[in-house]
Design an enzyme around this catalytic site. Sequence first.
Site, PDB file in Angstrom:
ATOM      1  N   GLY A   1       0.983  -1.339   0.152  1.00 31.60           N
ATOM      2  CA  GLY A   1       0.173  -0.219  -0.051  1.00 31.60           C
ATOM      3  C   GLY A   1       0.823   1.594  -0.172  1.00 31.60           C
TER       4      GLY A   1
ATOM      5  N   GLY B   1       1.684   5.018   3.576  1.00 34.19           N
ATOM      6  CA  GLY B   1       2.319   3.834   3.230  1.00 34.19           C
ATOM      7  C   GLY B   1       3.599   3.883   2.407  1.00 34.19           C
TER       8      GLY B   1
ATOM      9  CB  THR C   1      -2.191   0.961  -8.908  1.00 38.46           C
ATOM     10  OG1 THR C   1      -3.529   0.466  -8.753  1.00 38.46           O
ATOM     11  CG2 THR C   1      -2.745   1.421 -10.589  1.00 38.46           C
TER      12      THR C   1
ATOM     13  CB  ALA D   1      -9.974   1.079   7.633  1.00 44.98           C
TER      14      ALA D   1
ATOM     15  CB  SER E   1      -1.573   8.438  15.562  1.00 47.99           C
ATOM     16  OG  SER E   1      -1.286   9.707  15.161  1.00 47.99           O
TER      17      SER E   1
ATOM     18  CE  LYS F   1      -4.138   6.583  14.726  1.00 45.38           C
ATOM     19  NZ  LYS F   1      -5.391   6.893  13.915  1.00 45.38           N
TER      20      LYS F   1
ATOM     21  CG  HIS G   1      -4.302   8.799  18.980  1.00 52.65           C
ATOM     22  ND1 HIS G   1      -5.322   9.528  18.162  1.00 52.65           N
ATOM     23  CD2 HIS G   1      -3.294   9.497  19.962  1.00 52.65           C
ATOM     24  CE1 HIS G   1      -4.252  10.425  17.320  1.00 52.65           C
ATOM     25  NE2 HIS G   1      -2.967  10.546  18.599  1.00 52.65           N
ATOM     26  CG  ASN G   2      -7.517   8.222  15.617  1.00 49.93           C
ATOM     27  OD1 ASN G   2      -6.493   8.205  15.771  1.00 49.93           O
ATOM     28  ND2 ASN G   2      -7.722   8.099  13.945  1.00 49.93           N
TER      29      ASN G   2
ATOM     30  CD  GLU H   1      -7.030  12.679  14.949  1.00 47.83           C
ATOM     31  OE1 GLU H   1      -5.877  12.197  15.640  1.00 47.83           O
ATOM     32  OE2 GLU H   1      -8.432  12.710  13.865  1.00 47.83           O
TER      33      GLU H   1
ATOM     34  CE  LYS I   1     -10.255  10.203   5.285  1.00 51.30           C
ATOM     35  NZ  LYS I   1      -9.785  10.639   6.259  1.00 51.30           N
TER      36      LYS I   1
HETATM   37  C1  6PG Z   1      -3.796  10.028  12.913  1.00 49.12           C
HETATM   38  C2  6PG Z   1      -5.020  10.439  12.462  1.00 49.12           C
HETATM   39  C3  6PG Z   1      -5.492   9.980  11.555  1.00 49.12           C
HETATM   40  C4  6PG Z   1      -6.961  10.433  10.905  1.00 49.12           C
HETATM   41  C5  6PG Z   1      -7.408  11.065  10.082  1.00 49.12           C
HETATM   42  C6  6PG Z   1      -8.832  11.458   9.737  1.00 49.12           C
HETATM   43  O1  6PG Z   1      -3.555   9.944  14.205  1.00 49.12           O
HETATM   44  O2  6PG Z   1      -2.834  10.550  11.887  1.00 49.12           O
HETATM   45  O3  6PG Z   1      -6.079  10.674  13.787  1.00 49.12           O
HETATM   46  O4  6PG Z   1      -5.356   8.535  11.433  1.00 49.12           O
HETATM   47  O5  6PG Z   1      -6.432   8.843  10.112  1.00 49.12           O
HETATM   48  O6  6PG Z   1      -7.520  11.943  11.653  1.00 49.12           O
HETATM   49  O7  6PG Z   1      -9.722  10.930  10.860  1.00 49.12           O
HETATM   50  P1  6PG Z   1     -11.140  11.685  10.044  1.00 49.12           P
HETATM   51  O8  6PG Z   1     -11.305  11.694   8.959  1.00 49.12           O
HETATM   52  O9  6PG Z   1     -12.312  10.804  11.113  1.00 49.12           O
HETATM   53  O10 6PG Z   1     -10.946  13.284  10.924  1.00 49.12           O
END
Ligand code: 6PG
Length: 485
Positions: free
Chosen positions: A12, A17, A37, A79, A131, A186, A189-190, A193, A263
Amino acid sequence: MAEMQNDVGLIGLAVMGANLARNLADHGFRVAVYNRTSAVTREFKSTTGRSERLIPCYELSALVASLTRPRRILLMIKAGPAVDAVLRELTGLLEPGDVVVDGGNSFFRDTERRQQELAAIGVMLVGAGISGGAEGALHGPAIMPGGDVRAWPLLRELLQTIAATAPDGAPCCEWVGPGGSGHYVKMVHNGIEYAEMELLAEGYGLLRRAGVDNADCARIFAGYNRGRLAGYLPEITAAVLIYRDPETGAALIDRIRDNAGSKGTGRWTVDSALELGVPVPTLAEALFVRYASGQVELREALAQPDPGAAESSGASAEALASMLEPALYVGKVCAYAQGFALLKAAAAAYSWDLNCAAIAGIWRGGCILRSVLLEPIRLAFQRQPGLENLLAAEFAAAELAPALPPFRTLLGRAFALGTPVPALASALGYWEVLHSAQLPTNLVQAQRDYFGAHTFERIDRPRGEFFHAAWSAADDGRSDVSSRS
Ligand code: 6PG
């Protein structure tokens, strides 16, 4: 290509990646890279340099064949079903003892299912939250690996070498725990975030509503970034606010539509909190505001001048900024308190034995959450591993008490101005609820018993004895409180 020479395979080559592959190569690892690809792989190879240590593969079988054994393969793909598709392909190529690391934001339950599927052929799947965005991937992200602990000795050097380092030199990568715990950590964490981003956005919204321009807002956030709020998100907030649109020369922030995307990880955090019965109001508000931000037509239709709202904040920009700083600090500590409470509940529910001090330690560098606050949090959990809630930590009690009066005043001003601050307000609510020995939920219990005979406990009787009262004539004839112990 010589067989079995490469240290690690990376599948990836999107932004994360590709940068992780470069990071690995920069640290001396030979990395076999593959993208579904082929043109992407070719483009990566032709533009990225480090040629002797980045080996392009155009078939998965070639990548697998090129790796030293036991093989280590890092998946950096979106994912969802794509992960299952690649794992299915890999299944026929891998051997017992090989390790696959999923470095995407996979849902932890998917990770656990995949771990079981791969365990059937003796392959260990490690779910590793990574992250730090594109730059972190290149220069050192925070990494949260979890799964079969027998995989750790095979990965430790690889992952800790490419991870960020904390201010004390420790790698921002430690083994998190079994099963899907790496991806779970993680995910939380988000969730935090989302909350920190929303708190900062509400602060910015309040300052703008009070007439502070973008440049001054940027100065205010840059100032916060020199104090106890210092961290990546306040830092980029200041940078965002002074960025000029190359097309118009105006502040770009004023040209950006307010429809905030997401996401999945923020929703999963709140879903999990609901499932485990853990209050995470600030994390949830941050998510809900993103959803509400998407209700563009409704908001436009409802937006009207509010004659009841104050015209001015009644405070100078400096005065507002000095009230906002403690407000953001309380909000941030409350967001972490909620996130760690969720981690503790998940650890108990899933028998993960998570080390909260180590998790705070990982987050000190590389990741989106990195900030100076992580060190007192780490120390609090190190001193008291059984700490039930961060708000009970000594540093939180000492720092939050003097921050509350300006926070309350600030919220009062925000409410008077009619500017939305749901995440900030939820943080204060969270603090207040946890600091109330007596909540008015006795009334909720009475209401539940009134309409549904759901019973209640009495404060003048032992815990565990339940009572029902004959509240109304419609009650079924019982005139007195009755025990349902
Ligand atoms: C990180 C971020 C990352 C995450 C984006 C988008 O720790 O580097 O958390 O993994 O995917 O911040 O998240 P959203 O699109 O849900 O805002």
